[in-house]
Scaffold this motif. Structure first.
Motif, PDB file in Angstrom:
ATOM      1  N   UNK A   1       0.847  -1.192   0.000  1.00 30.42           N
ATOM      2  CA  UNK A   1       0.000   0.000   0.000  1.00 30.42           C
ATOM      3  C   UNK A   1       0.884   1.245   0.000  1.00 30.42           C
ATOM      4  N   UNK A   2       1.875   1.255   0.897  1.00 34.95           N
ATOM      5  CA  UNK A   2       2.775   2.404   0.970  1.00 34.95           C
ATOM      6  C   UNK A   2       3.464   2.640  -0.362  1.00 34.95           C
ATOM      7  N   UNK A   3       3.844   1.548  -1.015  1.00 36.34           N
ATOM      8  CA  UNK A   3       4.571   1.678  -2.267  1.00 36.34           C
ATOM      9  C   UNK A   3       3.662   2.221  -3.374  1.00 36.34           C
ATOM     10  N   UNK A   4       2.436   1.654  -3.465  1.00 35.21           N
ATOM     11  CA  UNK A   4       1.519   2.079  -4.539  1.00 35.21           C
ATOM     12  C   UNK A   4       1.160   3.554  -4.379  1.00 35.21           C
TER      13      UNK A   4
ATOM     14  N   UNK B   1      14.061  -2.651   2.858  1.00 36.49           N
ATOM     15  CA  UNK B   1      12.793  -3.184   3.356  1.00 36.49           C
ATOM     16  C   UNK B   1      12.680  -3.048   4.858  1.00 36.49           C
ATOM     17  N   UNK B   2      13.773  -3.340   5.559  1.00 37.52           N
ATOM     18  CA  UNK B   2      13.749  -3.232   7.013  1.00 37.52           C
ATOM     19  C   UNK B   2      13.661  -1.772   7.427  1.00 37.52           C
ATOM     20  N   UNK B   3      14.474  -0.928   6.777  1.00 37.28           N
ATOM     21  CA  UNK B   3      14.547   0.470   7.190  1.00 37.28           C
ATOM     22  C   UNK B   3      13.211   1.185   7.006  1.00 37.28           C
ATOM     23  N   UNK B   4      12.474   0.827   5.957  1.00 37.71           N
ATOM     24  CA  UNK B   4      11.253   1.579   5.695  1.00 37.71           C
ATOM     25  C   UNK B   4      10.034   1.012   6.417  1.00 37.71           C
ATOM     26  N   UNK B   5      10.053  -0.275   6.699  1.00 38.54           N
ATOM     27  CA  UNK B   5       8.827  -0.853   7.247  1.00 38.54           C
ATOM     28  C   UNK B   5       9.030  -1.541   8.576  1.00 38.54           C
ATOM     29  N   UNK B   6      10.279  -1.780   8.947  1.00 38.98           N
ATOM     30  CA  UNK B   6      10.507  -2.452  10.211  1.00 38.98           C
ATOM     31  C   UNK B   6      10.250  -3.946  10.151  1.00 38.98           C
ATOM     32  N   UNK B   7      10.237  -4.505   8.958  1.00 41.24           N
ATOM     33  CA  UNK B   7      10.109  -5.958   8.835  1.00 41.24           C
ATOM     34  C   UNK B   7      11.226  -6.629   9.603  1.00 41.24           C
ATOM     35  N   UNK B   8      10.899  -7.686  10.292  1.00 41.76           N
ATOM     36  CA  UNK B   8      11.941  -8.374  11.053  1.00 41.76           C
ATOM     37  C   UNK B   8      12.532  -9.495  10.224  1.00 41.76           C
TER      38      UNK B   8
ATOM     39  N   UNK C   1      19.298  -1.360  11.854  1.00 39.79           N
ATOM     40  CA  UNK C   1      19.092  -0.764  10.530  1.00 39.79           C
ATOM     41  C   UNK C   1      17.992   0.300  10.594  1.00 39.79           C
ATOM     42  N   UNK C   2      16.962   0.044  11.395  1.00 38.11           N
ATOM     43  CA  UNK C   2      15.898   1.046  11.540  1.00 38.11           C
ATOM     44  C   UNK C   2      16.450   2.294  12.230  1.00 38.11           C
ATOM     45  N   UNK C   3      17.291   2.091  13.251  1.00 35.30           N
ATOM     46  CA  UNK C   3      17.935   3.240  13.916  1.00 35.30           C
ATOM     47  C   UNK C   3      18.795   4.026  12.934  1.00 35.30           C
ATOM     48  N   UNK C   4      19.561   3.290  12.115  1.00 33.39           N
ATOM     49  CA  UNK C   4      20.434   3.957  11.143  1.00 33.39           C
ATOM     50  C   UNK C   4      19.614   4.851  10.206  1.00 33.39           C
ATOM     51  N   UNK C   5      18.492   4.298   9.735  1.00 34.07           N
ATOM     52  CA  UNK C   5      17.634   5.101   8.859  1.00 34.07           C
ATOM     53  C   UNK C   5      17.146   6.339   9.594  1.00 34.07           C
ATOM     54  N   UNK C   6      16.825   6.177  10.894  1.00 33.47           N
ATOM     55  CA  UNK C   6      16.370   7.316  11.690  1.00 33.47           C
ATOM     56  C   UNK C   6      17.459   8.356  11.886  1.00 33.47           C
ATOM     57  N   UNK C   7      18.680   7.886  12.139  1.00 28.27           N
ATOM     58  CA  UNK C   7      19.789   8.820  12.361  1.00 28.27           C
ATOM     59  C   UNK C   7      20.061   9.652  11.115  1.00 28.27           C
ATOM     60  N   UNK C   8      19.907   9.018   9.956  1.00 27.26           N
ATOM     61  CA  UNK C   8      20.155   9.737   8.697  1.00 27.26           C
ATOM     62  C   UNK C   8      19.149  10.885   8.511  1.00 27.26           C
ATOM     63  N   UNK C   9      17.999  10.781   9.172  1.00 24.38           N
ATOM     64  CA  UNK C   9      16.956  11.795   9.002  1.00 24.38           C
ATOM     65  C   UNK C   9      17.225  13.046   9.841  1.00 24.38           C
ATOM     66  N   UNK C  10      18.090  12.933  10.834  1.00 26.06           N
ATOM     67  CA  UNK C  10      18.306  14.085  11.718  1.00 26.06           C
ATOM     68  C   UNK C  10      19.116  15.147  10.962  1.00 26.06           C
ATOM     69  N   UNK C  11      18.604  16.386  10.879  1.00 25.40           N
ATOM     70  CA  UNK C  11      19.313  17.420  10.112  1.00 25.40           C
ATOM     71  C   UNK C  11      20.689  17.726  10.705  1.00 25.40           C
ATOM     72  N   UNK C  12      21.692  17.776   9.830  1.00 30.45           N
ATOM     73  CA  UNK C  12      23.067  18.048  10.268  1.00 30.45           C
ATOM     74  C   UNK C  12      23.174  19.414  10.964  1.00 30.45           C
ATOM     75  N   UNK C  13      22.310  20.356  10.547  1.00 29.58           N
ATOM     76  CA  UNK C  13      22.397  21.732  11.066  1.00 29.58           C
ATOM     77  C   UNK C  13      22.252  21.748  12.590  1.00 29.58           C
TER      78      UNK C  13
ATOM     79  N   UNK D   1      10.731   8.810  17.943  1.00 28.40           N
ATOM     80  CA  UNK D   1       9.730   8.051  17.176  1.00 28.40           C
ATOM     81  C   UNK D   1      10.260   6.685  16.743  1.00 28.40           C
ATOM     82  N   UNK D   2      11.542   6.635  16.366  1.00 27.25           N
ATOM     83  CA  UNK D   2      12.136   5.370  15.920  1.00 27.25           C
ATOM     84  C   UNK D   2      12.335   4.429  17.110  1.00 27.25           C
ATOM     85  N   UNK D   3      12.748   4.991  18.243  1.00 32.26           N
ATOM     86  CA  UNK D   3      12.897   4.173  19.456  1.00 32.26           C
ATOM     87  C   UNK D   3      11.554   3.545  19.805  1.00 32.26           C
ATOM     88  N   UNK D   4      10.526   4.362  19.746  1.00 35.81           N
ATOM     89  CA  UNK D   4       9.167   3.905  20.037  1.00 35.81           C
ATOM     90  C   UNK D   4       8.757   2.764  19.111  1.00 35.81           C
ATOM     91  N   UNK D   5       8.994   2.966  17.821  1.00 34.76           N
ATOM     92  CA  UNK D   5       8.651   1.967  16.813  1.00 34.76           C
ATOM     93  C   UNK D   5       9.390   0.645  17.084  1.00 34.76           C
TER      94      UNK D   5
END
Lengths: 289, 320
Positions: A170-173, A281-288, B196-208, B234-238
């Motif tokens: 859904x997110x992708x579409x 896939x993991x980074x965007x959706x949290x799939x384990x 990996x989810x944390x890494x994606x979150x860290x990349x979102x934090x503005x460098x400024x 938010x990422x920690x929560x997730x």
């Protein structure tokens, strides 16, 4: 003077810090991988050497564990277990791709009555523990006479029971431009044509992610395979490995390590080939994984 | 809203408003049938395999049922028995709560620490990330559980390494004091996905933000505390929610390490393992259903708690 000294000093300090970072990361990586390396190494060692030598690298390559392990057990060989696992995985993948993409397109693009409620219900099933539904599901499959077949492991996948993948698709579409569909609609395409001719090709990345994760989860699954498969000829790799613990016990560590190593190879290959997609896939959706 | 957008191009082509309305109604009808057509597999599956079984298991949880004879209504007896007469059940609760309470925070701490380290621009980043992720990739499998059983077994590598330091090796998996801890360590070892989810979150934090903080004279620890953690909540929560849901349902490692018994002395009797033993070992289907429902309530309660508390500690950027 001070303004000259400043930048030089910070640059040097930063270089030092990176060198240290690499050391920390390499030591950490070694600790992380050591158990796996030890297992792989042990699978090539003669029985006597496994527990007397901490070095994961064997003194010489000995494949006898693999030959012995492949046929060990009570008659059925790992050829059967691997084949069964692949059949179950393939069924699950095809089922998930077909059913989840259909549902995802409906949720993402078609406006129908009670869509909001149904979507909330779909998201709600994400949190439903398997253990709540397992007893009635078992009863259904028992009534249908499907126990000790692959059907309980495959058929539900054709009915989009993995809400994770619906959500992902859904997110992708939603990210695909609407204009493409509108143009097709003006040209007289119906929904099904739009779905198969426009959306499906465009959502290939989401389909690949679904395929990878369905494969890994199904390959690694144990609980439902343990429930539904109960004769050796139907065992999957997970159940085949478990045989080692029951039957042979302490005497055949080498062949046990050989087969556990082999059982990880398909998952590892998928990882090597699709690393980037898997990580996304993991980074965007949290799939384990 | 989407239907309105869909019908926009044809609407522009028509002249008569009544014709246009008719067309729109037809499109709406079409969308309804198309929608339900596309959704048919999911609706059937949801009723047959998820919603239906959930309700049936609620009913069964008030019955005695062994698959052979018809279910016999016994009221809340299963639930009463769980909490007042079944000491093994209480043990399984205690074991599972201990597991979640230690495995989840430790796992997330390692995940965050490694994500921080890997957030630097260094060579070989992809390789490091892959290496640290591998245990999670293989983690749920029987193979890894078997490996763990050997690593902490009587002559496993842990015992051998400790022997080098003069500590005589015990068998960690067969001692009731340590068996659960080996499983907690197994879970902690698999911090790759949250990392990996944390890494994606860290990349979102503005460098400024960091640049401004450095100008203000903030040190690394202050930057971490005042910028990284708040921006990452938010990422920690997730990650926290995902981890809680997953670890309450852990099964394979306990089953393999204990040989399907939950031993030694029930020290690894995970909730789901006990449910399996009752439901599919003893065929007490009603009892197992009651256990399933209690698990649903526990997971629901923890998730709700996380959501309710989130407004005090989770910061979303658009609120600023």
């Amino acid at each position: 003077m001070a303004s000259l000294a400043g930048p030089i000093k910070t640059r040097r300090r930063r270089r030092d810090w990176r060198w240290l970072l690499h050391v920390v990361l390499i030591v950490g990586a070694f600790l992380m991988l050591y158990p796996l390396l030890w297992m792989i190494g042990s699978s090539f060692k003669p029985e006597g050497e496994i527990f007397s030598n901490l070095n994961p690298i064997p003194t010489r390559l000995d494949f006898s564990n693999y030959i012995k392990g492949w046929t060990l057990g009570t008659g059925t060989s790992f050829s059967t277990f691997f084949l069964n696992s692949f059949i179950v995985c393939l069924g699950a993948i095809v089922g998930n791709l077909l059913s989840c993409s259909l549902a995802a397109y409906a949720f993402a693009r078609i406006n129908f009555h009670f869509k909001g409620i149904l979507f909330a219900l779909m998201i709600g099933t994400l949190m439903l523990p398997f253990h709540v539904t397992v007893v009635p599901q078992y009863i259904i499959f028992n009534r249908l006479g499907w126990i000790n077949t692959f059907l309980p492991l495959i058929v539900p996948k054709f009915f989009a029971v993995d809400a994770f993948f619906i959500f992902l698709m859904v997110q992708f579409i939603r990210g695909i431009p609407l204009e493409l569909e509108q143009a097709a609609m003006v040209d007289g395409c119906n929904r099904f044509q739009i779905f198969t001719l426009i959306i499906l090709p465009l959502m290939m990345p989401a389909l690949v992610t679904t395929t990878i994760f369905t494969f890994i989860w199904t390959w690694n699954d144990f609980f439902s395979q343990l429930l539904y498969l109960n004769t050796e000829k139907n065992y999957t790799v997970s159940l085949g490995l478990r045989q080692f613990l029951d039957a042979s016990g302490q005497s055949s560590w080498g062949s046990m390590f050989a087969m556990t190593t082999l059982s990880l190879v398909p998952v590892f290959l998928v990882f090597l080939f699709f690393q980037k997609r898997l990580v996304e896939g993991i980074a965007t959706t949290g799939l384990k994984g | 809203m989407q239907a309105a957008r869909h019908s926009a191009p044809p609407a522009a082509l028509t002249s008569s408003p009544s014709k246009e309305r008719q067309r729109r109604r037809r499109r709406q009808l079409g969308d309804n049938s198309w929608g339900y057509l596309f959704l048919a597999p999911w609706i059937i599956g949801m009723l047959l395999f998820l919603a239906g079984p959930t309700l049936v298991s609620l009913y069964l949880s008030f019955t005695n049922f062994n698959l052979l004879n018809p279910p016999k209504w016994i009221g809340a007896m299963n639930y009463v028995r769980l909490f007042t007469m079944d000491s093994r059940y209480l043990t399984s609760l205690r074991v599972t709560f201990t597991y979640v309470a230690f495995a989840v925070p430790l796992n997330l701490a390692f995940a965050l620490a490694l994500a921080m380290l890997l957030n630097a621009k260094i060579k070989g980043l992809g390789l490091y990330r892959a290496v640290y992720y591998v245990p999670s990739l293989l983690g749920g499998s029987v193979a890894i559980a078997i490996l763990w059983r050997q690593v902490f077994g009587p002559s496993g590598i842990v015992s051998q390494i400790l022997a080098v330091f003069g500590v005589q090796g015990a068998s960690w998996v067969s001692s009731p004091n340590s068996a659960l801890w080996t499983l907690i360590m197994l879970h902690v070892w698999q911090f790759g996905s949250p990392m990996i989810i944390f890494l994606a979150g860290l990349k979102q934090i503005p460098k400024e933000l960091y640049e401004a903080a450095v100008v203000d004279g903030a040190g690394r620890w202050q930057q971490f505390r005042m910028i990284t953690v708040p921006m990452l909540t938010p990422v920690i929560f997730f990650n926290l929610i995902l981890q809680i849901i997953n670890s309450f349902q852990a099964f394979t490692p306990a089953f393999i390490v204990s040989g399907g018994t939950g031993g030694p002395l029930d020290s690894t009797l995970f909730y789901t393992l006990y449910l399996y033993l009752q439901g599919f070992g003893n065929f007490r289907m009603g009892y197992a259903s009651a256990m399933g429902w209690v698990l649903l309530i526990i997971i629901g309660a923890f998730t709700a708690l996380a959501f309710l508390s989130s407004k005090y500690w989770v910061h979303y950027e658009d609120e600023r």
